[in-house]
Design an enzyme around this catalytic site. Sequence first.
Site, PDB file in Angstrom:
ATOM      1  N   ASN A   9       0.399  -1.851   0.048  1.00 47.40           N
ATOM      2  CA  ASN A   9      -0.043  -0.395   0.474  1.00 47.40           C
ATOM      3  C   ASN A   9       0.687   1.101  -0.179  1.00 47.40           C
ATOM      4  O   ASN A   9       1.564   1.342   1.034  1.00 47.40           O
ATOM      5  CB  ASN A   9      -0.792  -0.109   1.077  1.00 47.40           C
ATOM      6  N   LYS A  11       0.043   4.319  -0.394  1.00 41.85           N
ATOM      7  CA  LYS A  11       0.082   5.433   0.202  1.00 41.85           C
ATOM      8  C   LYS A  11      -0.554   6.324  -0.303  1.00 41.85           C
ATOM      9  O   LYS A  11      -0.139   5.869  -2.402  1.00 41.85           O
ATOM     10  CB  LYS A  11      -0.035   5.921   1.296  1.00 41.85           C
ATOM     11  N   HIS A  96      -9.431   0.587   4.325  1.00 35.22           N
ATOM     12  CA  HIS A  96      -8.631   1.016   5.665  1.00 35.22           C
ATOM     13  C   HIS A  96      -8.470   2.340   6.656  1.00 35.22           C
ATOM     14  O   HIS A  96      -9.388   3.222   6.511  1.00 35.22           O
ATOM     15  CB  HIS A  96      -7.263   1.214   4.148  1.00 35.22           C
ATOM     16  N   GLU A  98      -7.424   4.448   8.160  1.00 38.20           N
ATOM     17  CA  GLU A  98      -7.207   5.903   7.639  1.00 38.20           C
ATOM     18  C   GLU A  98      -8.254   6.377   6.592  1.00 38.20           C
ATOM     19  O   GLU A  98      -8.512   7.011   6.908  1.00 38.20           O
ATOM     20  CB  GLU A  98      -5.109   5.729   6.865  1.00 38.20           C
ATOM     21  N   GLU A 168      -5.389  -5.823  10.745  1.00 42.91           N
ATOM     22  CA  GLU A 168      -4.324  -4.214  10.978  1.00 42.91           C
ATOM     23  C   GLU A 168      -5.012  -3.089  12.474  1.00 42.91           C
ATOM     24  O   GLU A 168      -5.420  -2.978  12.351  1.00 42.91           O
ATOM     25  CB  GLU A 168      -4.495  -2.884   9.073  1.00 42.91           C
ATOM     26  N   GLY A 174       2.433   1.875  11.143  1.00 45.99           N
ATOM     27  CA  GLY A 174       3.718   3.222  10.618  1.00 45.99           C
ATOM     28  C   GLY A 174       4.032   3.587  12.399  1.00 45.99           C
ATOM     29  O   GLY A 174       4.526   5.097  11.970  1.00 45.99           O
ATOM     30  N   SER A 213       3.774  -2.195  10.194  1.00 50.27           N
ATOM     31  CA  SER A 213       5.011  -1.954  10.493  1.00 50.27           C
ATOM     32  C   SER A 213       5.103  -3.343  10.316  1.00 50.27           C
ATOM     33  O   SER A 213       6.231  -3.100  10.886  1.00 50.27           O
ATOM     34  CB  SER A 213       5.045  -1.698  12.519  1.00 50.27           C
ATOM     35  N   GLY A 234       2.777  -1.590   4.484  1.00 49.17           N
ATOM     36  CA  GLY A 234       2.526   0.486   3.515  1.00 49.17           C
ATOM     37  C   GLY A 234       4.286   0.775   3.613  1.00 49.17           C
ATOM     38  O   GLY A 234       4.756   0.955   2.705  1.00 49.17           O
ATOM     39  N   GLY A 235       4.988   0.916   5.129  1.00 55.80           N
ATOM     40  CA  GLY A 235       6.149   2.151   4.594  1.00 55.80           C
ATOM     41  C   GLY A 235       7.178   1.364   4.243  1.00 55.80           C
ATOM     42  O   GLY A 235       8.007   1.378   2.802  1.00 55.80           O
TER      43      GLY A 235
HETATM   44  C1  PEP Z   1      -0.880  -0.073   6.250  1.00 59.82           C
HETATM   45  O1  PEP Z   1      -1.045   1.312   6.226  1.00 59.82           O
HETATM   46  O2  PEP Z   1      -1.626  -0.918   5.726  1.00 59.82           O
HETATM   47  C2  PEP Z   1       0.286  -0.292   6.890  1.00 59.82           C
HETATM   48  C3  PEP Z   1       0.887  -1.393   6.827  1.00 59.82           C
HETATM   49  O3  PEP Z   1       1.238   0.993   7.113  1.00 59.82           O
HETATM   50  P1  PEP Z   1       3.013   0.060   8.008  1.00 59.82           P
HETATM   51  O4  PEP Z   1       3.117  -1.146   7.039  1.00 59.82           O
HETATM   52  O5  PEP Z   1       3.281   0.984   7.259  1.00 59.82           O
HETATM   53  O6  PEP Z   1       2.489   0.220   9.556  1.00 59.82           O
END
Ligand code: PEP
Length: 252
Positions: A9, A11, A96, A98, A168, A174, A213, A234-235
């Site tokens: 993702n 983002k 999600h 967010e 999640e 994040g 994460s 994500g990151g």
């Molecule tokens: C996400 O927002 O889908 C996610 C898992 O982010 P991160 O891996 O950065 O925690």
Amino acid sequence: MRKKIVAGNWKMNTLPAEGVELAKGIVAGRGEVCSCVNFIVCPPFTHLSMVAEALKGSDIELGAQNCAAEAKGAYTGEVAASMIAALGCKYVILGHSERRQYYGETSATLNKKMEQAYANGLTPIYCVGENLEEREAGKHFDVVKAQIEEVVYNLTEEQFKNLVIAYEPVWAIGTGKTATADQAQEIHAYIRKVLADKFGAAAAECPILYGGSCKPTNAAEIFAKEDVDGGLIGGAALKAGDFLAIGKGFAK
Ligand code: PEP
């Protein structure tokens, strides 16, 4: 055998040309990872057609991060499921945290988005998860149960066969704080039970991804758990090397 999935993702990150470079990097290194792993990348809408081009000839699939609740019409700024499907998307991330938190997405909106996704041949990656307060109050099981009952329970059996769930925990997104492998297994098994209560044996086939994460250093331990079928990343999805290394976390 459930699908093993590593989905990125992105983002609201990368300019289009950077996104294309990232996609090309993933394609270039893909051969180092077991072909049993299904990679999906979900760039911003603006990058979809260019990234689709960069992925051509590879087995890496394309997804979007959202879609509109309506089919078409006077909805300024929205992007319809038919539009992302036309650009080559096979998946769409829905619900999600967010989007729930910053854009007020409710189960009512998500039911409409799910309908649009299925009507256009997309597989939803439906996200569930509790926030820190809910976890600390021991309400995490009830929170994910409600998120599933209010949306997933409205699917037909046919639709359910084309669904990916992402668990999640909001407190792990994040933040660098990851759920332990045991915490992930505990709630993934619970989610599968909630799914089985409605869809029976088909629940055993539904991929449930962990997100929050997830990185190359912790993916293997989390993915080794019985009910964890991969990750929504994500990151760490923003670096081709890290994203691919997460895929190497599958030992089963
Ligand atoms: C996400 O927002 O889908 C996610 C898992 O982010 P991160 O891996 O950065 O925690």
